[in-house]
Design an enzyme around this catalytic site. Sequence first.
Site, PDB file in Angstrom:
ATOM      1  N   HIS A 108      12.700 110.235  16.236  1.00 55.75           N
ATOM      2  CA  HIS A 108      12.388 111.345  17.150  1.00 55.75           C
ATOM      3  C   HIS A 108      11.645 112.402  16.358  1.00 55.75           C
ATOM      4  O   HIS A 108      11.930 112.628  15.173  1.00 55.75           O
ATOM      5  CB  HIS A 108      13.677 111.935  17.736  1.00 55.75           C
ATOM      6  CG  HIS A 108      13.448 112.870  18.879  1.00 55.75           C
ATOM      7  ND1 HIS A 108      13.112 114.200  18.696  1.00 55.75           N
ATOM      8  CD2 HIS A 108      13.500 112.674  20.219  1.00 55.75           C
ATOM      9  CE1 HIS A 108      12.986 114.773  19.884  1.00 55.75           C
ATOM     10  NE2 HIS A 108      13.200 113.888  20.822  1.00 55.75           N
ATOM     11  N   GLU A 157      16.003 107.549  24.283  1.00 50.98           N
ATOM     12  CA  GLU A 157      15.361 106.501  25.058  1.00 50.98           C
ATOM     13  C   GLU A 157      16.132 105.183  25.019  1.00 50.98           C
ATOM     14  O   GLU A 157      16.107 104.415  25.989  1.00 50.98           O
ATOM     15  CB  GLU A 157      13.940 106.270  24.534  1.00 50.98           C
ATOM     16  CG  GLU A 157      13.026 107.479  24.713  1.00 50.98           C
ATOM     17  CD  GLU A 157      11.845 107.450  23.767  1.00 50.98           C
ATOM     18  OE1 GLU A 157      11.681 106.435  23.059  1.00 50.98           O
ATOM     19  OE2 GLU A 157      11.094 108.436  23.737  1.00 50.98           O
TER      20      GLU A 157
END
Length: 362
Positions: A246, A304
Amino acid sequence: MTNGLDDVVAAETVLSDVDGAKGRLVIRGHAVEDLAAGWAFEDVVHLLLEGFVDGLPAGEDLRSAIGSARLGVFKRISPHLAALRDLEPVDALRAGLSLLADGDDLDTALQLVAAPAVITAARLRMGAAKTPVAPDPANTHSADFLRMISGRPATAHAASGLDSYLATVSDHGMNASTFTARTVASTQAGLGSAAIAGLCALKGPLHGGAPGPVLAMLDAIATPQAAHGWLAEALARGDRLMGFGHRIYRVRDPRADALKQAIARLSSDEELAGRIALAEAVETAALDLLRTAKPDRSLDTNVEFYTAALLEALGFPAQAFTCVFAAGRVVGWIAHAREQAMTGRLIRPQSRYIGPAPQIAA
């Protein structure tokens, strides 16, 4: 100067705080894990909008108001549904939002909160050659979202799972879509314009993320036993492992654990339990391989990865994942838009010209 505005403070906000170094997300004074563990979406709406929208009800009154807003949205878009049928779900959502009011009052805010569920469900059913299901204002928002898609009442566990997801993605600092929504709101455009602008930013693959490709990866791996070998081959080819790493978090994304716990509550179904076991095996293998292959980079599980597993378990097709994301994030967009508008300041950054100078005549 940085072209991506990294580390530039663009606003002061009471809405959320992202601490990437510590792996912490605070939404208006509450850890995201706590919101995901048991808050109804309606309560998250109240948390984020309180003080920014005049006349905001609370508790059962807010639940009822959002239910009425769902019905109002359905009536407003019904004459136009045929035009939405052949659009991609996110494009149908954008077009549907453009049919709504563009004020800054309570009715506008609640219609925007309600709209992604109503429009997404209608578009998915039409895409499957089924008749759209009208909202039931007596339902909770998450239960009605699921019912409008499947045509059947949602189970309590499924509705709770969707509540967890919507709470988890409701706000996340000054991300691209939120900054876009605040910029539009700073011009004194209405909430509808700000929300549509936020959705347009969310549609881009660098922001909306990769939960769809996570499902493709899980399908390709197929069994827990195959996880390590498949992932090792992918890394050897230089492929990116979907659902890991991320831009902000340098440790584990706190939203990943929140969603992992939410999906665990759905695991009584044998087929679903197998899918969860596959996801866990892939996560374990991926983290082990990434630590060895890229020891200088922090590549941990992000939101995700378990978003894909949870939304699949709830019956959402991958093509609608961005719309479901928007169904949670829209309340954050609205809150940030109102917070920005209340400052009365236009967002107008500077740029540095690096192009050619004009030619001076001799």
